[in-house]
Design a protein around this motif. Structure first.
Motif, PDB file in Angstrom:
ATOM      1  N   GLU A 148      22.840  46.178  80.127  1.00  0.00           N
ATOM      2  CA  GLU A 148      22.536  46.836  81.411  1.00  0.00           C
ATOM      3  C   GLU A 148      23.406  46.932  82.398  1.00  0.00           C
ATOM      4  O   GLU A 148      23.312  47.839  83.174  1.00  0.00           O
ATOM      5  N   ARG A 290      16.433  44.334  81.765  1.00  0.00           N
ATOM      6  CA  ARG A 290      16.073  44.782  80.805  1.00  0.00           C
ATOM      7  C   ARG A 290      14.694  44.021  80.158  1.00  0.00           C
ATOM      8  O   ARG A 290      13.507  44.770  79.834  1.00  0.00           O
ATOM      9  N   GLU A 293      11.853  45.730  82.605  1.00  0.00           N
ATOM     10  CA  GLU A 293      11.449  47.049  82.121  1.00  0.00           C
ATOM     11  C   GLU A 293      10.679  46.928  80.884  1.00  0.00           C
ATOM     12  O   GLU A 293       9.708  47.728  80.556  1.00  0.00           O
ATOM     13  N   THR A 294      11.073  46.124  79.927  1.00  0.00           N
ATOM     14  CA  THR A 294      10.222  45.898  78.727  1.00  0.00           C
ATOM     15  C   THR A 294       8.847  45.252  78.977  1.00  0.00           C
ATOM     16  O   THR A 294       7.894  45.852  78.357  1.00  0.00           O
TER      17      THR A 294
END
Length: 1012
Positions: A148, A290, A293-294
């Protein structure tokens, strides 16, 4: 590092860059202000500017350019830097290393230079270099896991975040960005820090410090905006103030992360979701960029393909899909989850396919050169994907996941148009969905196919296939249960389509009861909400009982989230979206009716019942057809079309009542010429209304077709974005209404001013959220009940109560406050659930900040309580200017009361032997006295040790049990002027509130919490 080749202009660049090396094809440059010979004043200015910028926008000090031979066109292909921190963190200098960029230059000389000499064309040379660089970037992506952030830079940012904002160490920094914050028309360059619970900004330029901290749960609006001054910015509305952030290097990425964090906060703090099925979000201390975003990618994936909530996007492959009915390959993406293989086109053909793994019977690789796959499914059908990168990996992944049992086969349709469609596009779960599919749905689904296609388009067919026997188990488990939900269900059963023959017998009523009760048992958070009975009745008309249950699950939990609960937040959000769309598309109507809240009140039933409650049943089912295919977008489109159709009447209406009449008459005249229902069932009442008969009838298919033609260009992604944007405002508006209701009730019980109560409520609510910020197991989360009244929505456990009460109570120097807070908390917690609400908290605070010392209480105090009361008084006087006088006054009061008790006991027991019965009590009291004060109490023993309250009560013999009326204690206290002055001392409650607002977050780090 290697960069994606981008064309740059060097006309003025030589003022900022110095050429270090060069040849016929490549140039290595150093930015002025770095290394030796910085470049005088220009180099100093450039270096200063780069130092002020954060790593997300800082220009690398070295770069390599490719020059197209015989031209002035240059392409950036590599950059390099190395960062080393010297001295302290906030007075660091930068040391530039040429190691990385030198390696890139050497590689180009050894591997590329000789090859380029064989090309005749300059364009061919540039194309070769670009392709080679892209290949290097792709190879680096394969062998390295992209993090990240650079760990060292992120650690430095974390240290700055902790130093500047002084938040509790548990607060998790998610990411940070360089940006400008606008104070009026002046931008402040600084850093935006996004953490789990806060949006924070810091800037320090030219001696001016700007610091901003906003809780995500305090944000009313979050949106991207643009104007003359700010081309693109992010607008945040919180606590009535507007904040603008701009000059982001990656504005869209920043906004998406902010949107995700705000949405996460709303769900976790207001809706009390625990995210047990989302490991990346289940622990607020482990939230990452992350992970967010996932989560967003998975939500979008499930929403687009209508998949169960357990499905997550695992892999994505770009490929072509052969479309047999159009005889061409359409470009799109293959999306692979644990149980589904999905494809969505990206060339505007609006084609998508959903293939459950249970339907796959084989995977073939016919041609390695074209990187093709053929996926064979049940029903003698096959789908051909070509140009699939890493196609062997995809084939292996499909093989690992397929092999489940087949789904039930459906009977053939007798409708010619749909027969043709099925023959060309397939039937069942792997059917192609295209524009032609939508055209057929707009015309209305045939009665015999409605249940099957509703199950398919909603994704309910997948839920039912993956949960065999689940509904039967729910029915058995819920049978005979008695709850508030079942009582409401029984009351509404006979109000569900009472004119339809299917619900005029016990068979239909019993099926409806089982479906609604089973769902209430499955999802107690929703339970049962009005309008669910109407919707379920329609579902049962066209689907089997178990299918109707899974359709209801799809609607309540996936397609209309947050609709069917106590606050119907989802419906209110979509109404806000509807108002926004009215302003965009129906400007003539908005010019006439500036207040659009009228449409919110009118359209609520449209959204809750999908127009079933306002349209005749034979017309409403066509709307439901479109809803299951296009989701809420279909309802919004139809709502706009209805208002557009009645534009003239609405504009000429004089009041809301007339406008409602116009709309009701219109709905009564919407017909369905293709409906097979008999006239006795149809709900059209036009024939019995002479006035209505003069109104022209409208066919529902024509109305829906017009809605799609005029407003069908709306994208589902845009609607979802509008939903998220308006959800913040809707929830904060509901919260504000809740606050006003609570303050109206509490104001009748306490003497605080309206503004003080408002500030107290904000502090109390924030303290409630603080107990939820860093854990999922706080008492307020474990005991949360959304059905509770307004006053019970926000409560504090003892930990949070003691923290907040310590900031507001007037005895800031009191010793032993933990014990005092514990007794106060237990007194307030009458139901002993370990929680107190806002009203109870205000009442307690009002008792300790009185305007006059004259409490009206009537109860008796036993000896143990009297001893504890005396100790508490001594603790209150600690470090007071009149501390010694207060101690002596209390000693006189206790001595007087003990003598009164002794006289009263002797009068009641004249034959009792003469002995000192007060010495044990006085000894216990003396244990509470400070050093040097024991002599103030007559007949006391100075060597008696202090003991805990449990031992004090047990150390007094049973024969000397006694108690005082509190009136006796109060009368004795009022005889001591110094005590009266202490308790009547005016308390500046506003000053305490101001202090609490500044110290609330810091108190979490400074106060040691006490467990009950």
């Amino acid at each position: 590092m290697w960069l994606k080749p981008e064309e740059i202009l060097l006309k003025n660049a030589f003022k900022l860059w110095v050429t270090e090396k060069g040849n016929d094809y490549f140039v290595l440059q150093r930015r002025r202000g770095y290394g030796e010979g910085g470049g005088g004043l220009t180099g100093l200015l450039v270096g200063t500017l780069d130092t002020m910028l954060d790593s997300t926008s800082k220009v690398a000090p070295f770069r390599i350019l490719h020059q197209t031979p015989d031209s002035q066109v240059y392409w950036s292909i590599a950059c390099g830097e190395s960062l080393s921190t010297l001295s302290q963190l906030y007075s660091s200098s930068w040391i530039v290393s040429t190691e990385e960029i030198s390696q890139h230059w050497e590689w180009l000389e050894k591997n590329i230079m000789r090859t380029l000499s064989v090309f005749d064309s300059s364009d061919d040379i540039t194309s070769f270099v670009q392709g080679k660089i892209r290949g290097l970037i792709a190879e680096e992506g394969k062998v390295s896991c992209v993090q990240e952030d650079d760990p060292e830079k992120f650690r430095e940012a974390l240290l700055r975040f902790e130093k500047w904002f002084d938040l509790p160490q548990k607060e998790k920094l998610v990411t940070y960005y360089s940006c400008s914050y606008w104070r009026g028309r002046v931008p402040c360059q600084g850093w935006l820090y996004l953490s789990t619970n806060f949006l924070s900004f810091y800037s320090y330029l030219l001696g001016s410090e700007v610091k901003l901290v906003i809780s995500w749960n305090e944000i009313w609006r979050l949106e991207k905006t643009s104007n003359v001054i700010l081309t693109e910015s992010i607008h945040v509305l919180a606590n009535g103030e507007d904040h603008f952030f701009s000059m982001f290097l990656h504005l869209n990425e920043t906004f998406l992360i902010m949107e995700q964090l705000a949405d996460y906060s709303i769900k976790r703090l207001f809706d009390k979701e625990t995210f047990q099925e989302e490991p990346s979000l289940s622990d607020p201390l482990q939230i990452t960029k992350r992970g967010l975003e996932t989560h967003a990618r998975n939500e979008q994936f499930r929403a687009f393909f209508r998949l169960p909530k357990e499905e997550n996007l695992l892999e994505v492959y770009e490929s072509f899909l052969w479309v047999p009915f159009s005889h061409f390959n359409t470009l799109g993406k293959i999306c692979l989850s644990e149980s589904y293989l999905c494809f969505a086109s990206q060339d505007g053909s609006q084609c998508h396919v959903i293939i459950p793994m249970r339907e796959v019977i084989g995977v073939e690789k016919p041609d390695r050169s074209s990187r093709a796959l053929i996926v064979c499914v049940r029903g003698k059908r096959a789908l051909r994907f070509s140009e699939v990168r890493d196609f062997e990996r995809l084939a292996n992944a499909i093989r690992r996941r397929c092999g489940m049992t087949a789904s039930p086969q459906h009977s053939a349709s007798t409708e010619q148009s749909w027969n043709i469609h099925f023959s060309e596009y397939g039937r069942g779960t792997s059917m192609f969905c295209t524009k032609k599919t939508r055209d057929l749905i707009v015309r209305g689904i045939p009665e015999a196919l409605r249940g099957e296609l509703w199950m398919l388009f909603s994704g309910a067919v997948n839920d039912m296939a993956t949960n065999p026997g689940y509904y039967s188990e729910l029915v058995d488990q819920s049978l005979g249960t008695s709850t508030l939900a079942t009582d409401e269900i029984e009351r509404d059963l006979h109000r569900s389509l009472p004119e339809h023959p299917a619900f005029q017998s016990d068979t239909g009523i019993s099926a409806l009861r089982r479906v609604l009760t089973a769902y209430a048992y499955r999802n107690p958070k929703i339970g049962y909400c009005q309008a669910m009975n109407i919707l379920t009745s329609v579902l049962l008309l066209y689907a089997k009982e178990e299918e109707a249950f899974w359709l209801l699950v799809a609607v309540c939990e996936r397609m209309l989230p947050d609709y069917f609960n106590r606050r119907i937040i989802g419906a209110l959000v979509d109404q806000a979206v509807f108002e926004e769309l009215i302003r965009m598309h129906l400007t003539q109507l908005t010019e006439h009716m500036t207040d659009l809240t009228f449409f919110s009140s009118v359209s609520l039933s449209w959204f809750l019942t999908l127009f079933i409650s306002v349209l005749p049943i034979e017309s409403a089912v066509n709307v439901v057809d479109c809803f299951f295919y296009d989701g809420i977008k279909a309802i919004l489109q139809l709502g706009l079309a209805v208002l557009d159709y009645n534009m003239e009447g609405l504009i000429s209406s004089h009041d809301d009542a007339e406008a409602v009449t116009i709309l009701n008459k219109f709905f009564d005249n919407v017909t369905n010429k293709d409906s097979p229902l008999p006239q006795t069932v149809q709900q059209n009442s036009v024939g019995n209304n002479d006035k209505a008969s003069s109104i022209s009838k409208v066919d529902v298919s024509d109305l829906i077709k017009e809605a799609y033609e005029k407003y069908g260009d709306m994208k589902s992604e845009e609607v979802e974005s509008m939903r998220k944007r308006n959800k913040l405002y809707v929830i904060q508006t509901l919260e504000d209404t809740t606050k006003q209701n609570v303050l109206r009730v509490v104001s009748q019980e306490v003497k605080f001013s309206a503004s003080q109560l408002d500030e107290l409520y904000i502090l109390f609510k924030r303290q409630h959220f603080l107990s939820c910020y860093w854990t999922m197991n706080s008492p307020v989360l474990l005991h949360h009940d959304p059905s509770l009244a307004y006053l019970e929505q926000y409560q504090l456990g003892f930990h949070q109560f003691s923290l907040l009460f310590s900031l507001l109570e007037p005895w800031s120097l009191c010793s032993g406050k933990d014990t005092l807070f514990l007794w106060a908390f237990r007194l307030l917690d009458e139901n002993q659930d370990g929680l107190v609400n806002f009203k109870e908290f205000c009442c307690a605070l009002g008792k300790v900040t009185p305007s006059s010392f004259n409490p009206s209480l009537l109860f008796f105090v036993c000896q143990a309580q009297f001893i504890q009361f005396s100790k508490t008084l001594y603790n209150l006087f600690h470090s007071d200017p009149e501390e010694e006088s207060l101690y002596r006054a209390v000693a006189r009061v206790t001595s007087l009361l003990l003598r009164m008790e002794e006289v009263g006991r002797r009068l009641q027991e004249p034959t009792s032997p003469q002995k000192s019965s007060t010495s044990p009590i006085q000894a216990a009291l003396e244990g509470a006295l400070p050093d040097g004060e024991a002599s103030s109490t007559p007949e006391s023993s100075s060597d008696t040790p202090s003991t805990p309250i449990t031992q004090e009560a047990g150390s007094i013999p049973q024969e000397v049990e006694w108690s005082f009326a509190f009136e006796q204690i109060l009368a004795s206290l009022l005889n001591e002027p110094v005590l009266v002055r202490f308790f009547e001392r005016p308390v500046d409650i506003q000053a305490r509130l101001d202090h609490a607002k500044c110290a609330q977050l810091k108190s979490l780090k400074e106060i040691k919490l006490m467990y009950i």
